[in-house]
Design a protein around this motif. Sequence first.
Motif, PDB file in Angstrom:
ATOM      1  N   LYS A 111      -4.014   9.837   1.886  1.00 55.09           N
ATOM      2  CA  LYS A 111      -4.834   8.736   1.408  1.00 55.09           C
ATOM      3  C   LYS A 111      -3.885   7.610   1.015  1.00 55.09           C
ATOM      4  CE  LYS A 111      -8.538   9.749  -1.131  1.00 55.09           C
ATOM      5  NZ  LYS A 111      -9.333  10.313  -2.252  1.00 55.09           N
ATOM      6  N   GLU A 151      -9.683   4.672  -7.923  1.00 55.06           N
ATOM      7  CA  GLU A 151     -10.506   4.653  -6.713  1.00 55.06           C
ATOM      8  C   GLU A 151     -11.987   4.651  -7.095  1.00 55.06           C
ATOM      9  OE1 GLU A 151     -11.443   7.370  -2.737  1.00 55.06           O
ATOM     10  OE2 GLU A 151      -9.841   7.992  -4.094  1.00 55.06           O
ATOM     11  N   PRO A 177       0.849  -1.195   0.000  1.00 54.62           N
ATOM     12  CA  PRO A 177       0.000   0.000   0.000  1.00 54.62           C
ATOM     13  C   PRO A 177       0.886   1.247   0.000  1.00 54.62           C
ATOM     14  CG  PRO A 177      -0.745  -1.562   1.665  1.00 54.62           C
ATOM     15  CD  PRO A 177       0.587  -2.055   1.162  1.00 54.62           C
ATOM     16  N   ASN A 232      -7.295  -4.014  -3.913  1.00 58.56           N
ATOM     17  CA  ASN A 232      -8.311  -4.929  -3.405  1.00 58.56           C
ATOM     18  C   ASN A 232      -8.507  -6.075  -4.401  1.00 58.56           C
ATOM     19  OD1 ASN A 232      -9.998  -3.924  -5.456  1.00 58.56           O
ATOM     20  ND2 ASN A 232     -10.997  -2.459  -4.086  1.00 58.56           N
ATOM     21  N   TYR A 273       0.839   5.906  -0.606  1.00 60.27           N
ATOM     22  CA  TYR A 273       0.135   7.147  -0.898  1.00 60.27           C
ATOM     23  C   TYR A 273       0.741   7.747  -2.163  1.00 60.27           C
ATOM     24  CZ  TYR A 273       3.975   9.215   1.863  1.00 60.27           C
ATOM     25  OH  TYR A 273       5.200   9.578   2.357  1.00 60.27           O
ATOM     26  N   TYR A 333      -3.441   4.014  -0.530  1.00 58.96           N
ATOM     27  CA  TYR A 333      -4.136   3.146  -1.466  1.00 58.96           C
ATOM     28  C   TYR A 333      -3.610   1.726  -1.338  1.00 58.96           C
ATOM     29  CZ  TYR A 333      -5.406   7.615  -3.513  1.00 58.96           C
ATOM     30  OH  TYR A 333      -5.881   8.884  -3.698  1.00 58.96           O
ATOM     31  N   SER A 334      -4.525   0.768  -1.321  1.00 62.29           N
ATOM     32  CA  SER A 334      -4.121  -0.634  -1.342  1.00 62.29           C
ATOM     33  C   SER A 334      -4.976  -1.366  -2.365  1.00 62.29           C
ATOM     34  CB  SER A 334      -4.255  -1.267   0.047  1.00 62.29           C
ATOM     35  OG  SER A 334      -5.580  -1.174   0.512  1.00 62.29           O
ATOM     36  N   ASP A 374      -8.656   0.104  -2.271  1.00 67.78           N
ATOM     37  CA  ASP A 374      -9.240   0.564  -1.021  1.00 67.78           C
ATOM     38  C   ASP A 374      -8.405   1.742  -0.556  1.00 67.78           C
ATOM     39  OD1 ASP A 374     -11.186  -1.457  -0.988  1.00 67.78           O
ATOM     40  OD2 ASP A 374      -9.820  -2.859   0.016  1.00 67.78           O
ATOM     41  N   VAL A 375      -9.053   2.694   0.108  1.00 68.21           N
ATOM     42  CA  VAL A 375      -8.370   3.905   0.544  1.00 68.21           C
ATOM     43  C   VAL A 375      -8.554   4.062   2.042  1.00 68.21           C
ATOM     44  CG1 VAL A 375      -8.228   6.406   0.294  1.00 68.21           C
ATOM     45  CG2 VAL A 375      -8.787   4.985  -1.685  1.00 68.21           C
ATOM     46  N   GLU A 376      -7.443   4.337   2.711  1.00 70.39           N
ATOM     47  CA  GLU A 376      -7.480   4.603   4.152  1.00 70.39           C
ATOM     48  C   GLU A 376      -6.779   5.933   4.383  1.00 70.39           C
ATOM     49  OE1 GLU A 376      -5.562   2.852   8.256  1.00 70.39           O
ATOM     50  OE2 GLU A 376      -5.771   1.515   6.548  1.00 70.39           O
ATOM     51  N   LYS A 377      -7.430   6.811   5.106  1.00 75.09           N
ATOM     52  CA  LYS A 377      -6.800   8.092   5.437  1.00 75.09           C
ATOM     53  C   LYS A 377      -5.979   7.915   6.704  1.00 75.09           C
ATOM     54  CE  LYS A 377      -9.954  11.115   3.111  1.00 75.09           C
ATOM     55  NZ  LYS A 377     -10.727  12.345   3.146  1.00 75.09           N
ATOM     56  N   THR A 378      -4.702   8.325   6.612  1.00 74.74           N
ATOM     57  CA  THR A 378      -3.809   8.229   7.766  1.00 74.74           C
ATOM     58  C   THR A 378      -3.272   9.620   8.090  1.00 74.74           C
ATOM     59  OG1 THR A 378      -1.881   7.777   6.386  1.00 74.74           O
ATOM     60  CG2 THR A 378      -3.119   5.872   7.171  1.00 74.74           C
TER      61      THR A 378
END
Length: 109
Positions: free
Chosen positions: A75, A56, A25, A80, A27, A77-78, A62-66
């Motif tokens: 954001k 996206e 993953p 899926n 950004y 990105y991984s 999949d997106v996770e905000k860190t």
Amino acid sequence: MGRQMTEMLKGVLEGVVLAILAANPAYGYEITSRLRDEGFSEIAEGTVYALLLRIEQRGLVDVEKTPSEKGPPRKVYSLNAQGRAHLDEFWSNWSFLSAHIEALHREGE
């Protein structure tokens, strides 16, 4: 990078970015840095961010905000399952095209 190379890269950049995300993953800036490390030095960050938005929206990542040390959250990105299937199709198409193009190249020498 010449115009022909730029146009060719546009056609495969999505697959290249998905391949990067298949490994880890990341950004946007990390992806751009990796591309530059791999020799794609003239790819603009804006091009990568626009592509990330498209993949996206298509549900390939999949997106996770860190939290970020500087500025707004990142954001991350991984890839899926849908993205993995799309990447598998990309590699299949790439194998077909590269084999046939190489055969034509050898034939023309």
